[in-house]
Write an enzyme that holds these catalytic residues in place. Structure first.
Site, PDB file in Angstrom:
ATOM      1  N   GLU A  48       8.887  17.614  14.606  1.00  0.00           N
ATOM      2  CA  GLU A  48       9.539  17.479  13.307  1.00  0.00           C
ATOM      3  C   GLU A  48       8.853  18.410  12.304  1.00  0.00           C
ATOM      4  O   GLU A  48       7.667  18.259  12.021  1.00  0.00           O
ATOM      5  CB  GLU A  48       9.435  16.021  12.850  1.00  0.00           C
ATOM      6  CG  GLU A  48      10.292  15.676  11.662  1.00  0.00           C
ATOM      7  CD  GLU A  48      10.242  14.184  11.339  1.00  0.00           C
ATOM      8  OE1 GLU A  48      11.143  13.713  10.634  1.00  0.00           O
ATOM      9  OE2 GLU A  48       9.296  13.499  11.780  1.00  0.00           O
TER      10      GLU A  48
ATOM     11  N   GLU B  96      10.324   1.977  10.294  1.00  0.00           N
ATOM     12  CA  GLU B  96      11.188   3.154  10.281  1.00  0.00           C
ATOM     13  C   GLU B  96      10.255   4.339  10.478  1.00  0.00           C
ATOM     14  O   GLU B  96       9.447   4.667   9.608  1.00  0.00           O
ATOM     15  CB  GLU B  96      11.961   3.250   8.968  1.00  0.00           C
ATOM     16  CG  GLU B  96      13.025   4.328   8.981  1.00  0.00           C
ATOM     17  CD  GLU B  96      12.751   5.427   7.972  1.00  0.00           C
ATOM     18  OE1 GLU B  96      12.538   6.582   8.438  1.00  0.00           O
ATOM     19  OE2 GLU B  96      12.735   5.151   6.778  1.00  0.00           O
TER      20      GLU B  96
ATOM     21  N   LYS C 143       0.857  -1.173   0.000  1.00  0.00           N
ATOM     22  CA  LYS C 143       0.000   0.000   0.000  1.00  0.00           C
ATOM     23  C   LYS C 143       0.897   1.227   0.000  1.00  0.00           C
ATOM     24  O   LYS C 143       1.475   1.606   1.005  1.00  0.00           O
ATOM     25  CB  LYS C 143      -0.913   0.023   1.241  1.00  0.00           C
ATOM     26  CG  LYS C 143      -2.161   0.837   1.002  1.00  0.00           C
ATOM     27  CD  LYS C 143      -2.378   2.110   1.729  1.00  0.00           C
ATOM     28  CE  LYS C 143      -1.399   2.991   2.301  1.00  0.00           C
ATOM     29  NZ  LYS C 143      -1.496   4.374   1.746  1.00  0.00           N
TER      30      LYS C 143
ATOM     31  N   CYS D  59      13.144  12.039   6.792  1.00  0.00           N
ATOM     32  CA  CYS D  59      13.124  11.627   8.196  1.00  0.00           C
ATOM     33  C   CYS D  59      14.479  11.805   8.860  1.00  0.00           C
ATOM     34  O   CYS D  59      14.562  11.832  10.089  1.00  0.00           O
ATOM     35  CB  CYS D  59      12.669  10.180   8.316  1.00  0.00           C
ATOM     36  SG  CYS D  59      13.619   9.032   7.296  1.00  0.00           S
TER      37      CYS D  59
END
Length: 468
Positions: free
Chosen positions: A372, A237, A162, A271
């Site tokens: 973030e 992750e 997906k 990231c």
């Protein structure tokens, strides 16, 4: 490729201009169940296929990816705004993971051990874990696909993928290349559409033996909690909040060049982007002067144009978050050194562009210090001594990537070993390399992608004791 059961589609939007790039199938639970059934039915034959044969197919996929590199890169740029030269690099990196794992699949080793009885034989073998559910993000829409699919395929697993709903196009193209390369029917299965419904279907079906996910920590926790109901294996992750430390003995030119590349690559939407840049007080002014000179030379624009360094952020929410973080920082005492505003790009008036931005005198009370940003905003903190900055760098729930710039060998060893992060760059900000394990500690995830143990998360260890 078959269409969705509902016969419905959704629009894929170019964030550079707000135009519809394409339409993608709006899949849901029923489509996911069909994909799982196909994956389960194909598993035994694929697992029994010799590793050399699986490798041949993967190597052919690698070759086709390089042949279609520009076409794949254009799709990436159209769907999420990445500058074309960066998208070309992503395709090459994505292809390299396919080649690496193709070769590693031929090196799945077992063991024999000496038994305590003369009529016994003891051995350990490695077998594929089973059908895998893979869920990938939008910021590296092709590289994240190959980093999950290629080790799974090399290990003998079948996969249901997906991809992110913002960027399905390059995944669709990859599946077509895989079919062209000779991947057997049912080994790879693609479902695009509603992430919650598709994800829940993958989690609830016992035939899916493992979930491989890249995305936010919040979603990762949800997946982990639900996977626990079946003790389903997971590798994840997740989010990051990377510190980058510039010591007074660093080569500032080297540091600034590397920071520029890491912080503003993909408009800060990575990231492992350095979110907290700690500069030792004694070199702060020199660093800021040099850094500002470099940032002033960056070009913002449509990623498909030549010489563009920064494209748009992926959507309106991403733009609003960057604005919120900068406004909050300035309101609470940070100094705006450069940027800090939306950009208007000729011909792309509906795009989500934000200028490359530098903030100095940032402190821990500001939003940007613990959230973030995922945007082109460089936040500069200062520090006085080594122990202080290591403690500040570690003061977060995240532990994905960290960076150090120093010319002192002893310091580089001390600090790299003291940082609570899965990856540390010393005078280097390029950490996504096929030869090395990519992944984090704490709430930044579990498991590793790439490197010599990249197939381990897709294999089960079986002990066999035989009386002869």
């Amino acid at each position: 490729m078959e269409g969705p059961i509902s016969n419905e589609c959704f629009d894929v939007i170019n964030p550079a201009n707000g135009e519809v790039v394409s339409k993608a199938a709006a899949g849901h639970e029923g489509d996911t169940q069909e994909a799982i059934e196909a994956s389960y039915a194909a598993f035994q034959d694929w697992a029994a296929t010799p590793a050399t044969k699986r490798a041949e197919i993967l190597i052919r996929i690698y070759q086709l990816m390089l042949e279609r590199q520009k076409e794949l890169a254009q799709t990436i740029s159209l769907e999420m705004g990445k500058p074309l030269k960066q998208a070309m690099g992503e395709v090459k990196n994505a292809a390299d993971y396919v080649l690496w794992n193709a070769e590693e699949g031929k090196r799945i080793y077992g063991k024999t051990m000496q038994a305590s009885e003369e009529n016994k034989r003891l051995k350990v073998i490695q077998q594929p874990v089973g059908p895998v559910g893979a869920i990938t993000p939008w910021n590296f829409p092709l590289a994240m696909v190959t980093r999950k699919l290629s080790p799974a395929l090399a290990a003998g697993c079948t996969v249901v993928l997906k991809p992110a709903e913002q960027t399905p196009g390059s995944a669709v193209q990859f599946f077509k290349l895989a079919e062209e390369a000779g991947i057997p029917k049912g080994v790879l299965n693609l479902v695009t559409g509603n992430p919650a419904k598709i994800g829940d279907a993958l989690l609830s079906d016992k035939r899916i033996r493992k979930i491989a996910f890249t995305g936010s920590t919040a979603v990762g926790k949800h997946l982990l909690k639900n996977a626990a109901e079946q003790v389903k294996r997971v590798s994840m992750e997740l989010g990051g909040h990377a510190p980058l430390i510039v010591f007074e003995d660093a080569d500032l030119e080297q540091a600034v060049t590397n920071i520029l590349r890491a912080k503003f690559f993909n408009s800060g939407q990575t990231c492992i982007s350095p979110n907290r840049i700690y500069v030792q007080e004694s070199v702060k002014e020199e660093f800021l002067t040099l850094f500002k000179e470099k940032v002033e030379g960056l070009k913002v624009g449509n990623g498909l144009e030549d010489d563009v360094d920064l494209g748009p952020v992926v959507n309106k929410a991403g733009l609003e978050k960057a604005i919120e973080h900068v406004e909050d920082a300035v309101r609470n005492g940070a100094n705006l050194i450069y940027g800090g505003n939306e950009c208007k790009v000729t011909g792309c008036e509906n795009g989500y562009f934000y200028s490359p931005t530098i903030l100095s005198d940032v402190d821990e009370a500001m939003l940007i210090s613990h959230q973030e940003t995922f945007g082109p905003v460089a936040s500069i903190f200062t520090f006085d001594d080594e122990l202080e900055v290591v403690n500040k760098a570690n003061n977060t729930d995240y532990g994905l990537a960290a960076y150090i710039f120093t010319q002192n060998l002893s310091r580089s060893v001390r600090v790299s070993e003291g940082l609570e992060y899965g990856m540390v760059g010393i005078n280097d900000t390029v950490l996504a390399q096929v030869q090395g394990p990519f992944g984090g500690m704490k709430e930044s995830g579990m498991g590793r992608e790439g490197g010599p143990d990249g197939l381990a998360d897709f294999l089960e260890t079986k002990f066999i004791s035989t009386i002869i």
